[in-house]
Design a protein around this motif. Structure first.
Motif, mmCIF file in Angstrom:
data_model
loop_
_atom_site.group_PDB
_atom_site.id
_atom_site.type_symbol
_atom_site.label_atom_id
_atom_site.label_comp_id
_atom_site.label_asym_id
_atom_site.label_seq_id
_atom_site.Cartn_x
_atom_site.Cartn_y
_atom_site.Cartn_z
ATOM 1 N N ALA A 278 -40.653 -24.723 8.125
ATOM 2 C CA ALA A 278 -39.207 -24.950 8.195
ATOM 3 C C ALA A 278 -38.452 -23.873 7.420
ATOM 4 O O ALA A 278 -37.452 -23.332 7.907
ATOM 5 C CB ALA A 278 -38.861 -26.336 7.669
ATOM 6 N N VAL A 279 -38.926 -23.549 6.242
ATOM 7 C CA VAL A 279 -38.269 -22.517 5.436
ATOM 8 C C VAL A 279 -38.369 -21.160 6.125
ATOM 9 O O VAL A 279 -37.385 -20.417 6.204
ATOM 10 C CB VAL A 279 -38.880 -22.478 4.013
ATOM 11 N N LEU A 280 -39.543 -20.825 6.638
ATOM 12 C CA LEU A 280 -39.713 -19.545 7.326
ATOM 13 C C LEU A 280 -38.851 -19.463 8.585
ATOM 14 O O LEU A 280 -38.298 -18.404 8.905
ATOM 15 C CB LEU A 280 -41.189 -19.323 7.671
ATOM 16 N N THR A 281 -38.709 -20.580 9.281
ATOM 17 C CA THR A 281 -37.871 -20.600 10.475
ATOM 18 C C THR A 281 -36.409 -20.369 10.112
ATOM 19 O O THR A 281 -35.716 -19.580 10.766
ATOM 20 C CB THR A 281 -38.025 -21.935 11.210
ATOM 21 N N MET A 282 -35.927 -21.033 9.081
ATOM 22 C CA MET A 282 -34.534 -20.858 8.687
ATOM 23 C C MET A 282 -34.275 -19.439 8.181
ATOM 24 O O MET A 282 -33.211 -18.863 8.435
ATOM 25 C CB MET A 282 -34.143 -21.877 7.616
ATOM 26 N N ILE A 283 -35.249 -18.857 7.487
ATOM 27 C CA ILE A 283 -35.106 -17.465 7.051
ATOM 28 C C ILE A 283 -35.038 -16.549 8.264
ATOM 29 O O ILE A 283 -34.229 -15.610 8.309
ATOM 30 C CB ILE A 283 -36.263 -17.072 6.104
ATOM 31 N N GLY B 141 -31.866 -13.074 11.785
ATOM 32 C CA GLY B 141 -31.379 -12.693 13.105
ATOM 33 C C GLY B 141 -29.863 -12.641 13.163
ATOM 34 O O GLY B 141 -29.281 -11.740 13.777
ATOM 35 N N VAL B 142 -29.210 -13.599 12.532
ATOM 36 C CA VAL B 142 -27.736 -13.614 12.509
ATOM 37 C C VAL B 142 -27.215 -12.428 11.702
ATOM 38 O O VAL B 142 -26.238 -11.768 12.109
ATOM 39 C CB VAL B 142 -27.215 -14.952 11.943
ATOM 40 N N ALA C 2 -37.236 -24.953 17.094
ATOM 41 C CA ALA C 2 -37.564 -25.553 15.803
ATOM 42 C C ALA C 2 -36.974 -26.956 15.689
ATOM 43 O O ALA C 2 -37.611 -27.868 15.149
ATOM 44 C CB ALA C 2 -37.054 -24.671 14.671
ATOM 45 N N LEU C 3 -35.768 -27.133 16.209
ATOM 46 C CA LEU C 3 -35.141 -28.456 16.178
ATOM 47 C C LEU C 3 -35.915 -29.447 17.043
ATOM 48 O O LEU C 3 -36.126 -30.596 16.638
ATOM 49 C CB LEU C 3 -33.689 -28.349 16.640
ATOM 50 N N ILE C 4 -36.360 -29.016 18.204
ATOM 51 C CA ILE C 4 -37.140 -29.883 19.082
ATOM 52 C C ILE C 4 -38.450 -30.283 18.412
ATOM 53 O O ILE C 4 -38.839 -31.458 18.415
ATOM 54 C CB ILE C 4 -37.396 -29.199 20.433
ATOM 55 N N VAL C 5 -39.129 -29.321 17.801
ATOM 56 C CA VAL C 5 -40.395 -29.624 17.115
ATOM 57 C C VAL C 5 -40.157 -30.574 15.946
ATOM 58 O O VAL C 5 -40.919 -31.525 15.737
ATOM 59 C CB VAL C 5 -41.081 -28.325 16.646
ATOM 60 N N ALA C 6 -39.084 -30.348 15.188
ATOM 61 C CA ALA C 6 -38.782 -31.222 14.056
ATOM 62 C C ALA C 6 -38.495 -32.647 14.523
ATOM 63 O O ALA C 6 -38.965 -33.621 13.913
ATOM 64 C CB ALA C 6 -37.595 -30.675 13.274
#
Length: 62
Positions: free
Chosen positions: A8-13, A18-19, A41-45
């Motif tokens: 989750a942390v790596l995904t948010m980073i 990207g932004v 990531a939201l779907i997996v969460a």
């Protein structure tokens, strides 16, 4: 559980990076990649949370 938190942390980073790259380059490709990564990531969460709730609620005979 620690693996899920790390992912989750790596995904948010990655989404934030990207932004930021989009803001510097104005290349919409980075924004699309970030949005796609966020959606997946939201779907997996949500699936993980659903399985955790199902595990708590379900009566599984042993």
């Amino acid at each position: 559980m620690w693996l899920l938190r790390l992912l989750a942390v790596l995904t948010m980073i990655s989404v934030a990076a990207g932004v930021v790259v989009f803001l510097f380059t104005r290349d919409a490709r980075y924004l699309q990649i970030s949005w796609r990564l966020f959606r997946y990531a939201l779907i997996v969460a949500l699936l993980v949370f659903a399985l955790m709730i199902l595990e708590r609620v379900a009566i599984i005979p042993v």
